[in-house]
Design a protein around this motif. Structure first.
Motif, mmCIF file in Angstrom:
data_model
loop_
_atom_site.group_PDB
_atom_site.id
_atom_site.type_symbol
_atom_site.label_atom_id
_atom_site.label_comp_id
_atom_site.label_asym_id
_atom_site.label_seq_id
_atom_site.Cartn_x
_atom_site.Cartn_y
_atom_site.Cartn_z
ATOM 1 N N GLU A 329 34.818 -10.085 125.477
ATOM 2 C CA GLU A 329 35.873 -11.120 124.620
ATOM 3 C C GLU A 329 35.153 -11.715 123.177
ATOM 4 O O GLU A 329 35.919 -11.701 122.321
ATOM 5 C CB GLU A 329 36.226 -12.096 125.498
ATOM 6 C CG GLU A 329 37.409 -13.053 125.071
ATOM 7 C CD GLU A 329 38.223 -13.817 126.011
ATOM 8 O OE1 GLU A 329 37.808 -13.678 127.252
ATOM 9 O OE2 GLU A 329 39.118 -14.489 126.160
ATOM 10 N N ALA A 332 35.167 -8.920 120.764
ATOM 11 C CA ALA A 332 36.689 -8.486 120.037
ATOM 12 C C ALA A 332 37.256 -9.540 119.285
ATOM 13 O O ALA A 332 37.996 -9.346 118.288
ATOM 14 C CB ALA A 332 37.564 -8.356 121.118
ATOM 15 N N THR A 338 42.187 -4.515 115.107
ATOM 16 C CA THR A 338 41.320 -3.225 115.376
ATOM 17 C C THR A 338 41.103 -2.489 113.866
ATOM 18 O O THR A 338 40.730 -1.415 113.993
ATOM 19 C CB THR A 338 41.851 -2.413 116.561
ATOM 20 O OG1 THR A 338 43.006 -1.787 116.159
ATOM 21 C CG2 THR A 338 41.931 -3.141 117.760
ATOM 22 N N TYR A 373 33.129 -4.222 116.484
ATOM 23 C CA TYR A 373 33.836 -5.332 117.147
ATOM 24 C C TYR A 373 35.542 -4.663 117.380
ATOM 25 O O TYR A 373 35.995 -4.963 118.032
ATOM 26 C CB TYR A 373 33.801 -6.513 115.969
ATOM 27 C CG TYR A 373 32.471 -7.054 115.731
ATOM 28 C CD1 TYR A 373 31.834 -7.501 116.712
ATOM 29 C CD2 TYR A 373 31.864 -7.228 114.393
ATOM 30 C CE1 TYR A 373 30.588 -8.017 116.542
ATOM 31 C CE2 TYR A 373 30.908 -7.744 114.250
ATOM 32 C CZ TYR A 373 30.105 -8.300 115.214
ATOM 33 O OH TYR A 373 28.802 -8.931 115.126
ATOM 34 N N HIS A 374 35.449 -3.682 116.090
ATOM 35 C CA HIS A 374 37.086 -3.092 116.110
ATOM 36 C C HIS A 374 36.996 -2.206 117.394
ATOM 37 O O HIS A 374 37.894 -2.257 118.023
ATOM 38 C CB HIS A 374 37.191 -2.111 115.019
ATOM 39 C CG HIS A 374 37.069 -2.989 113.585
ATOM 40 N ND1 HIS A 374 36.210 -2.863 112.666
ATOM 41 C CD2 HIS A 374 37.847 -3.787 113.144
ATOM 42 C CE1 HIS A 374 36.427 -3.655 111.870
ATOM 43 N NE2 HIS A 374 37.713 -4.176 112.076
ATOM 44 N N ALA A 376 35.371 -2.688 120.262
ATOM 45 C CA ALA A 376 35.389 -3.679 121.645
ATOM 46 C C ALA A 376 36.918 -3.916 121.712
ATOM 47 O O ALA A 376 37.401 -4.046 122.726
ATOM 48 C CB ALA A 376 34.508 -4.782 121.417
ATOM 49 N N ARG A 377 37.333 -4.534 120.485
ATOM 50 C CA ARG A 377 38.736 -5.004 120.595
ATOM 51 C C ARG A 377 39.780 -3.725 120.970
ATOM 52 O O ARG A 377 40.595 -3.961 121.859
ATOM 53 C CB ARG A 377 39.143 -5.402 119.328
ATOM 54 C CG ARG A 377 40.474 -6.089 119.265
ATOM 55 C CD ARG A 377 40.889 -6.935 118.021
ATOM 56 N NE ARG A 377 41.890 -7.937 118.335
ATOM 57 C CZ ARG A 377 42.038 -9.177 118.493
ATOM 58 N NH1 ARG A 377 40.949 -9.806 118.335
ATOM 59 N NH2 ARG A 377 43.366 -9.746 118.655
ATOM 60 N N LEU A 380 39.571 -3.187 124.801
ATOM 61 C CA LEU A 380 39.968 -4.144 125.513
ATOM 62 C C LEU A 380 41.831 -3.908 125.391
ATOM 63 O O LEU A 380 42.539 -4.230 126.166
ATOM 64 C CB LEU A 380 39.827 -5.715 124.842
ATOM 65 C CG LEU A 380 40.083 -6.679 125.642
ATOM 66 C CD1 LEU A 380 39.297 -6.879 127.038
ATOM 67 C CD2 LEU A 380 39.700 -8.042 124.910
ATOM 68 N N GLU A 381 42.364 -3.651 124.168
ATOM 69 C CA GLU A 381 43.475 -3.563 123.759
ATOM 70 C C GLU A 381 44.212 -2.232 124.753
ATOM 71 O O GLU A 381 45.191 -2.379 125.230
ATOM 72 C CB GLU A 381 44.013 -3.266 122.621
ATOM 73 C CG GLU A 381 43.697 -4.639 121.802
ATOM 74 C CD GLU A 381 43.939 -4.661 120.268
ATOM 75 O OE1 GLU A 381 44.334 -3.335 119.836
ATOM 76 O OE2 GLU A 381 43.964 -5.618 119.605
#
Ligand code: ADP
Length: 495
Positions: A329, A332, A338, A373-374, A376-377, A380-381
């Protein structure tokens, strides 16, 4: 007078747990024990039925002892369990004749292909609500019999008994006096006709399974029997049983037609209450019995995401960009979106509505500026997009949109995920205070049978909202995100 509680036994795929609930549906104490996973060959998964029983019994005793709770304080026991896992034992001795064949085990896949080649898909779907697959108990039971009793002499003589895990536990808890199943578990065997509520003679014939070895199907909330007095010191009523996903639907108090829950665990499981109607899916979803209570059967549509929270484990274990799942979290949140990156976690193929077992994972839309970071996001998405696909399929089967989604499971702690989920679905997403909905559902079923809770309305009042997530994207943004996801999925399908 000392308080009274309900004991829920939650026999899961990797651990046995016991959770004790009070009248407000709050956890008083719990105990848990992992047990052995057996992998005899590639794609085969087994458990030792004795270890399932002993681990379950030991956590039940431990939850009482460590919570300083006396057996007299237990009103009744409710059971929920890993579904479809198949056990055969000797009636006379109680000894299993083979290890439990676990739901994940693929050993009967070829036999299932034979059944499909015989053109049985439609009739099996009509009768059982299921697609023909190695997942369900029927072909696993046939496999064990072919191995230990090829001409069925012992089974026909009544010497062998079959059960899914709740049946096995109830049989052991009652000292071998009671051989029953509940409708929700029976509906996962591929042997049970969900329209007539009876074992299906034609299917039993084809699989060469003698009916006398099958348990008696019963409602999910009823007194099945009492525990042997020497187990806990006094007899305790066993009054509820349901498969894990159906129990979670019940624990979420999704009692009305159209109510739906998703469990964000390792995989994802969406169940939609369809009331007294069996909805025949044209989108690859299953029809199943949610529960039978008070002589009324409630049905559900079910869809599953093979790789949900497991995608986050992959970030942790394979990519090493996080140390623990909740950390995803923070990563992200470092980026606003993203930047066009999509991660399609088709590590084990894709389930409904794509049904492509040969699809494999991909990260698409990478540019020179894309970073962890992109990714990871995007990971999650992907959990939210896959849930969206299932709910969209359900809305099509129902012919009306989904009103709101209730969530539970380990990853439902993730606020960013749930907020994105609400945006993509364009409906509210609600997380309850108690996300242990599976065991809570089993407790509710037991307590309803004994009068500990007076009605389902009373239970509904016990459902407490922790947090509500509302859609924050406009329609255009939502559509462009979803279109991007579908384009990414189209790139991984094995055409
Ligand atoms: P199961 O019952 O299937 O074993 P749980 O309900 O305990 O699973 O959920 C664990 C899964 O959820 C794991 O796959 C883990 O990666 C994921 N998970 C746990 N916490 C988070 C979180 N805060 N954000 C995203 N994923 C999470």
């Amino acid at each position: 007078m000392k308080s009274k509680y309900i004991m829920a036994l939650d026999q899961g795929t990797t651990s046995s747990r016991c959770i004790i609930y009070d009248h407000d549906g709050r956890i008083v104490n719990m105990a848990q024990r992992e047990y052995t996973q057996i992998f005899p060959e590639a794609g085969w998964v087994e458990h030792d039925p004795e270890e399932i029983w002993q681990s379950q019994l030991s956590v039940a005793k431990k939850a009482l002892e460590s919570g300083n709770i006396s057996p007299e304080q237990i009103d009744s026991i409710g059971i929920t369990n890993q579904r479809e896992t198949t056990i055969v034992w000797e009636k006379a001795t109680g000894k299993p004749v083979y290890n439990a064949i676990v739901w994940q085990c693929r050993r009967t896949a070829e036999f299932c292909d034979e059944l499909k080649a015989e053109g049985l898909t439609e009739s099996y779907r009509y009768k059982t609500g299921l697609i023909i697959d190695a997942y369900f108990s029927g072909t696993k039971l046939k496999w064990i019999l072919d191995r230990v009793d090829p001409d069925r002499t012992r089974a026909k003589a009544g010497e062998l008994l079959f059960g899914t895990v709740e049946t096995w536990l109830i049989w052991n808890l009652t000292g071998g006096r009671v051989h029953v199943t509940d409708y929700s578990n029976a509906s996962r065997t591929m042997l049970f006709n969900i329209r007539t509520l009876t074992w299906d003679k034609e299917i039993l014939d084809r699989l060469d399974i003698p009916e006398c070895m099958l348990p008696q199907p019963k409602e999910c909330s009823c007194i099945y029997g009492e525990t042997e007095a020497d187990l806990f010191g006094i007899p305790i009523r066993i009054a509820g049983a349901a498969g894990d996903q159906q129990a979670a639907l019940f624990g979420q108090a999704c009692f009305e037609e159209g109510e739906v829950k998703n469990t964000f665990g390792t995989g994802g499981f969406v169940l939609l209450n369809t009331g007294d109607k069996i909805v025949d899916s044209t989108n690859g979803l299953l029809s199943t019995i949610a529960w039978g209570i008070d002589k009324k059967i409630t049905y559900a549509l079910e869809g599953s995401v093979f790789t949900s929270g497991a995608t986050i484990q992959w970030l942790r274990d394979q990519l090493g960009i996080i140390n623990s799942a909740p950390e995803v979290e923070q990563l992200a949140e470092m980026v606003a979106d993203t930047a066009g990156v999509y991660l399609v976690p088709a590590f084990a193929g894709l389930g409904a509505p794509y049904w492509d077992s040969y699809a494999r994972g991909a990260i698409v839309g990478l540019t020179r500026g894309a970073n962890k970071y992109h990714i990871a996001r995007a990971a999650l998405e992907s959990m939210a997009y896959q849930t969206y696909d299932l709910l969209d399929a359900m809305a099509h089967d129902l012919g009306k949109p989904i009103q709101e989604l209730k969530v539970d499971g380990g990853a439902s702690e993730n606020n960013l995920l749930l907020s994105f989920q609400a945006g993509i679905l364009q409906c509210q997403v609600k997380r309850p205070e108690c996300i242990e909905t599976t065991s809570l559902g089993a407790a509710y079923m037991a307590g309803l049978a004994t009068g500990f809770w007076s009605s389902m309305d009373e239970i509904k009042d016990d459902w407490h909202l922790d947090r509500k997530f509302v859609p924050e994207f406009d329609e255009n943004k939502r559509n462009s995100l979803v279109n991007g996801w579908h384009k990414a999925v189209s790139r991984v399908l094995d055409d």
